[in-house]
Scaffold this active site. Structure first.
Site, PDB file in Angstrom:
ATOM      1  N   ARG A  84       0.744  -1.301   0.035  1.00  0.00           N
ATOM      2  CA  ARG A  84       0.111   0.119  -0.022  1.00  0.00           C
ATOM      3  C   ARG A  84       0.923   1.325  -0.058  1.00  0.00           C
ATOM      4  O   ARG A  84       2.002   1.303   0.533  1.00  0.00           O
ATOM      5  CB  ARG A  84      -0.861  -0.055   1.349  1.00  0.00           C
ATOM      6  CG  ARG A  84      -2.305  -1.010   1.196  1.00  0.00           C
ATOM      7  CD  ARG A  84      -2.891  -1.001   2.521  1.00  0.00           C
ATOM      8  NE  ARG A  84      -2.437  -1.532   3.483  1.00  0.00           N
ATOM      9  CZ  ARG A  84      -1.895  -0.804   4.231  1.00  0.00           C
ATOM     10  NH1 ARG A  84      -2.064   0.513   4.463  1.00  0.00           N
ATOM     11  NH2 ARG A  84      -1.407  -1.782   5.455  1.00  0.00           N
TER      12      ARG A  84
ATOM     13  N   TYR B  75      -1.905  -3.794  -6.965  1.00  0.00           N
ATOM     14  CA  TYR B  75      -1.360  -4.282  -5.731  1.00  0.00           C
ATOM     15  C   TYR B  75      -2.582  -4.307  -4.680  1.00  0.00           C
ATOM     16  O   TYR B  75      -3.202  -3.300  -4.550  1.00  0.00           O
ATOM     17  CB  TYR B  75      -0.148  -3.814  -5.009  1.00  0.00           C
ATOM     18  CG  TYR B  75       0.263  -4.378  -3.419  1.00  0.00           C
ATOM     19  CD1 TYR B  75       0.668  -5.763  -3.721  1.00  0.00           C
ATOM     20  CD2 TYR B  75      -0.264  -3.900  -2.545  1.00  0.00           C
ATOM     21  CE1 TYR B  75       0.798  -6.520  -2.659  1.00  0.00           C
ATOM     22  CE2 TYR B  75      -0.389  -4.648  -1.325  1.00  0.00           C
ATOM     23  CZ  TYR B  75       0.272  -5.841  -1.343  1.00  0.00           C
ATOM     24  OH  TYR B  75       0.385  -6.590  -0.196  1.00  0.00           O
TER      25      TYR B  75
ATOM     26  N   LYS C 212      -9.494  -2.518   1.977  1.00  0.00           N
ATOM     27  CA  LYS C 212      -9.358  -1.269   2.568  1.00  0.00           C
ATOM     28  C   LYS C 212     -10.133  -0.181   2.175  1.00  0.00           C
ATOM     29  O   LYS C 212     -10.522   0.711   3.101  1.00  0.00           O
ATOM     30  CB  LYS C 212      -7.723  -1.083   2.601  1.00  0.00           C
ATOM     31  CG  LYS C 212      -6.996  -2.082   3.079  1.00  0.00           C
ATOM     32  CD  LYS C 212      -7.237  -2.659   4.255  1.00  0.00           C
ATOM     33  CE  LYS C 212      -6.044  -3.872   4.707  1.00  0.00           C
ATOM     34  NZ  LYS C 212      -6.025  -4.383   5.924  1.00  0.00           N
TER      35      LYS C 212
ATOM     36  N   HIS D 111     -10.668  -2.541  11.795  1.00  0.00           N
ATOM     37  CA  HIS D 111      -9.426  -3.215  11.036  1.00  0.00           C
ATOM     38  C   HIS D 111      -9.192  -4.506  12.120  1.00  0.00           C
ATOM     39  O   HIS D 111      -8.092  -4.685  12.812  1.00  0.00           O
ATOM     40  CB  HIS D 111      -8.261  -2.228  10.890  1.00  0.00           C
ATOM     41  CG  HIS D 111      -7.216  -3.160  10.211  1.00  0.00           C
ATOM     42  ND1 HIS D 111      -5.781  -2.831  10.213  1.00  0.00           N
ATOM     43  CD2 HIS D 111      -7.087  -3.940   9.172  1.00  0.00           C
ATOM     44  CE1 HIS D 111      -5.128  -3.399   9.596  1.00  0.00           C
ATOM     45  NE2 HIS D 111      -5.743  -4.199   8.753  1.00  0.00           N
TER      46      HIS D 111
ATOM     47  N   SER E  15      -1.314  -3.859  10.291  1.00  0.00           N
ATOM     48  CA  SER E  15      -1.000  -4.918   8.977  1.00  0.00           C
ATOM     49  C   SER E  15       0.303  -5.649   9.353  1.00  0.00           C
ATOM     50  O   SER E  15       1.214  -5.073   9.841  1.00  0.00           O
ATOM     51  CB  SER E  15      -0.909  -4.270   7.687  1.00  0.00           C
ATOM     52  OG  SER E  15      -2.034  -3.284   7.607  1.00  0.00           O
TER      53      SER E  15
ATOM     54  N   CYS F 236       0.995  -7.876  11.458  1.00  0.00           N
ATOM     55  CA  CYS F 236       1.456  -8.204  12.825  1.00  0.00           C
ATOM     56  C   CYS F 236       0.847  -9.509  13.414  1.00  0.00           C
ATOM     57  O   CYS F 236       0.601  -9.897  14.635  1.00  0.00           O
ATOM     58  CB  CYS F 236       0.726  -7.216  13.996  1.00  0.00           C
ATOM     59  SG  CYS F 236       1.874  -5.709  13.941  1.00  0.00           S
TER      60      CYS F 236
ATOM     61  N   ASP G  56      -9.241 -10.040   8.763  1.00  0.00           N
ATOM     62  CA  ASP G  56      -8.759  -8.581   8.630  1.00  0.00           C
ATOM     63  C   ASP G  56      -9.709  -7.425   8.955  1.00  0.00           C
ATOM     64  O   ASP G  56      -9.317  -6.434   9.343  1.00  0.00           O
ATOM     65  CB  ASP G  56      -8.010  -8.491   7.112  1.00  0.00           C
ATOM     66  CG  ASP G  56      -7.450  -7.405   6.825  1.00  0.00           C
ATOM     67  OD1 ASP G  56      -6.579  -6.962   7.787  1.00  0.00           O
ATOM     68  OD2 ASP G  56      -7.709  -6.739   5.867  1.00  0.00           O
TER      69      ASP G  56
ATOM     70  N   ARG H 236       2.065 -12.455  -0.776  1.00  0.00           N
ATOM     71  CA  ARG H 236       0.642 -12.673  -0.326  1.00  0.00           C
ATOM     72  C   ARG H 236       0.108 -13.852  -0.674  1.00  0.00           C
ATOM     73  O   ARG H 236       0.509 -14.256  -1.836  1.00  0.00           O
ATOM     74  CB  ARG H 236      -0.116 -11.524  -0.593  1.00  0.00           C
ATOM     75  CG  ARG H 236       0.203 -10.335   0.155  1.00  0.00           C
ATOM     76  CD  ARG H 236      -0.458  -9.860   1.452  1.00  0.00           C
ATOM     77  NE  ARG H 236      -0.097  -8.907   2.393  1.00  0.00           N
ATOM     78  CZ  ARG H 236      -0.428  -8.353   3.314  1.00  0.00           C
ATOM     79  NH1 ARG H 236      -1.618  -8.952   3.918  1.00  0.00           N
ATOM     80  NH2 ARG H 236       0.191  -7.302   4.038  1.00  0.00           N
TER      81      ARG H 236
HETATM   82  O1  SAT Z   1      -2.546  -4.548   1.122  1.00  0.00           O
HETATM   83  S1  SAT Z   1      -3.520  -4.643   1.881  1.00  0.00           S
HETATM   84  O2  SAT Z   1      -3.852  -3.546   2.391  1.00  0.00           O
HETATM   85  O3  SAT Z   1      -4.775  -5.494   1.393  1.00  0.00           O
HETATM   86  C1  SAT Z   1      -2.780  -5.619   3.270  1.00  0.00           C
HETATM   87  C2  SAT Z   1      -2.770  -4.980   4.585  1.00  0.00           C
HETATM   88  O4  SAT Z   1      -1.822  -4.127   4.534  1.00  0.00           O
HETATM   89  O5  SAT Z   1      -3.330  -5.458   5.410  1.00  0.00           O
HETATM   90 MN    MN Z   2      -5.094  -5.598   7.178  1.00  0.00          MN
END
Ligand code: SAT
Ligand code: MN
Length: 592
Positions: free
Chosen positions: A80, A208, A217, A237, A259, A261, A286, A375
């Site tokens: 991101r 991405y 998000k 979140h 994110s 963690c 998530d 991922r």
């Molecule tokens: O790239 S994402 O936002 O989908 C993954 C994350 O940062 O939790």
């Molecule tokens: Mn996340």
């Protein structure tokens, strides 16, 4: 594309507003084809075959990884981009100091200039999707228009996508409009813009995850948090996990961590061997949408239907369920390859990388073989621990909310807030060392209230006020806790084993909710005594548990001063009751 015309006739006429918007976008972006996605498995197969033929996806070993493919991103497009992410409200203060802001009119001009003609030679995919179970009153729908078939495949796994979603949109007469193009992937021409007042999103120049899968998000957090405030609920979140004890009682926890963690690992936790009869059920990994129920409890749905999880570190020991679940029908992004075409990543105990995530022969001098933020995308139903209630329209009742961050020092393994308002302060005070999920520096402590810093679609001051208001509507609010799995000793070693053993901490949390576990009062909240936590068989270093449960008032005073400074950025928008709660917290550590 043989089936495209058929899709156009059947889907394109289902909702007049969607069709009109698709026409408008097509006039701007000038695609060669328009493809309405019905969300069927057959469609997924067709699009995947097309991407494989075009070498935009690479096949993986069909014996050991059936149905799996690999996508290698442009190396400049692997996370991101928070500095390029904007919340465009009419009034700048409504977006708040927690968001980058541009006036909506200017943002539209800037974005539309990028979108003009950008789909020439490409296909425009119309992706209707529903965030949440199709028949849940808590669910909200959207349509993503994208020129990336990779995005379509991911959206199919991550959301309830296609015909059923479009039918619901026609009934709801309301949907979030998300326009996406990968553009030329030039970071100079990359922006992710949100228009909460218009329920719309424009994202350009990235293919991405969080930048491009707009249901995630962008919609389910930034836009939804705004919608949630106007409608009286919370978009957070948070993972949602059900913990079943040997008596067969299930308690649901909603846990917020920044994110990367370990949310996915916690949501899919495997109980330690000594925890016979305990079972873990994943509702979400998530995002949680939390609604006050008629009975005064808080109910959660997971708006997503798949996982977009961090791959490195996943192995049979750290997350057996994830390890098993991603061996079929999974999209891997930015992992490495072995000689026999299996995906490979750091943390795997078997296999050897020969090709790295940039498609080059693997050379350790170039860094890790798999990108740190590589991922997997996989349908949630493939999780062996998929909760029976993950599709329940009414969601699951939440017993506890757990905040957490990645902190070397300061935060103890676990503590409990005194009440809802104190819990809102604990959440607002979350800070964490940054990870590879965003493109900024890694390992720097930053304030990340409720783990929503990159995701709150409006001013944090208003957001905290909304949290307090939602709590006031609950007769039986969840208890609020804070955990830190990442505390280290003076030599820099982790004090807590983490992973499955985190259940030992969650067990104390559940017992606190039931009123059966002991704790002692400290300056920051209720902490377990060392004897109240089950650490049997863990082989912790001598003194580790005491260190994990220490509260250092001097350090906390510095922390609270930092929170006070942070709150000051939000001025008058910070609710007076929250400021008062912080003052009492400060007083308690000063006199401790
Ligand atoms: O790239 S994402 O936002 O989908 C993954 C994350 O940062 O939790
Ligand atoms: Mn996340």
């Amino acid at each position: 594309m043989a089936t495209a015309t058929q899709h156009v006739t059947s889907l394109a006429t289902m909702d007049r507003d969607v069709s009109a918007w698709v026409d408008e976008v097509a006039r701007l972006t000038q695609p060669d084809h328009i493809f309405w996605c019905d969300g069927s498995d057959a469609e997924y197969q067709v699009l995947q075959r097309e991407l494989l033929a075009a070498k935009e996806l690479l096949p993986l070993n069909p014996q050991s990884f059936p149905g799996c493919v690999l996508s290698l991103s442009n190396p400049s497009d692997v996370a991101r981009v928070e500095h390029l992410t904007f919340v465009c409200t009419k009034n700048k203060d409504d977006a708040g100091p927690n968001n980058h802001w541009i006036a909506p009119a200017q943002a539209h001009v800037q974005m539309d200039a990028l979108f003009a003609g950008c789909m020439q030679g490409r296909t425009l995919y119309v992706v209707p999707y529903c965030m949440g179970p199709i028949d849940s009153p808590f669910s909200r729908c959207g349509v993503e228009i994208t020129d990336s078939a990779y995005v379509v495949l991911n959206m199919k796994l991550m959301t309830r996508m296609g015909r059923a979603a479009l039918e619901r949109i026609a009934r709801d007469a309301k949907f979030v409009r998300g326009l996406h193009s990968t553009g030329d992937l030039n970071p100079q021409r990359r922006f992710i813009m949100h228009f909460p007042e218009e329920l719309s999103i424009k994202s350009f120049g990235s293919g991405y995850g969080g930048n491009a899968l707009l249901g995630k998000k962008c919609h389910a957090l930034r836009i939804a948090s705004w919608q949630a405030r106007t409608e009286g609920w919370l978009a957070e979140h948070m993972l949602i996990v059900g913990i079943e004890n040997p008596q067969g009682e299930i308690y649901y926890l909603a846990c917020a961590f920044p994110s990367a963690c370990g949310k996915t690992n916690l949501a899919m936790l495997i109980p330690p061997a000594s925890y016979k009869g305990w079972k873990i059920w994943t509702v979400g990994d998530d995002i949680a949408w939390l609604h006050p129920g008629k009975d005064g409890r808080l109910y959660a749905i997971n708006p997503e239907s798949g996982y977009f999880g961090v791959v490195p570190g996943t192995n049979a020991k750290t997350n057996r369920n994830a390890y098993d679940m991603i061996r079929r029908d999974t999209i891997f992004t930015n992992v490495a390859l072995t000689a026999d075409n299996q995906p490979w990543w750091e943390g795997l105990t078997e296999g050897k990388p020969v090709i790295d995530w940039q498609g080059r022969p693997y050379d350790p001098a170039n860094g890790p073989a798999a990108h740190a933020n590589s991922r997997f995308t996989v349908a949630a139903k493939q999780n062996p621990g998929y909760s029976k209630l993950a599709d329940a329209p009414g969601g699951v009742p939440i017993s506890a909310i757990v905040f957490g961050g990645r902190r070397r020092t300061l935060a103890p393994l676990v503590y409990q807030a005194r009440n809802w308002l104190h819990g809102v302060l604990v959440g607002a005070g979350v800070a964490s060392e940054t990870t590879a999920a965003a493109t900024d520096a890694v390992g720097v402590v930053r304030r990340d209230p409720m783990a929503m810093k990159p995701f709150a679609g409006y001013n944090f001051g208003d957001y905290w006020a909304h949290w307090i208001n939602v709590g006031a509507k609950l007769k039986s609010p969840p208890q609020i806790f804070h955990v830190n799995w990442f505390r280290r000793d003076s030599a820099g070693k982790f004090l807590w084993p983490g992973y499955g053993d985190n259940l030992r901490v969650l067990r104390w949390i559940i017992d606190r909710c039931k009123g059966t576990a002991k704790a002692h009062d400290t300056a920051i909240g209720y902490l377990p005594n060392a004897a109240d936590l089950d650490v049997q068989g863990l082989g912790l270093a001598p003194g580790a548990i005491d260190e994990l449960l220490t509260v250092n008032p001097e350090l906390w005073q510095v922390e609270f001063d930092g929170i006070q400074e942070y709150f000051a950025e939000f001025g008058e928008r910070v609710p007076a009751s929250l400021k008062a709660e912080l003052q009492s917290a400060l007083l308690r550590v000063r006199t401790a």
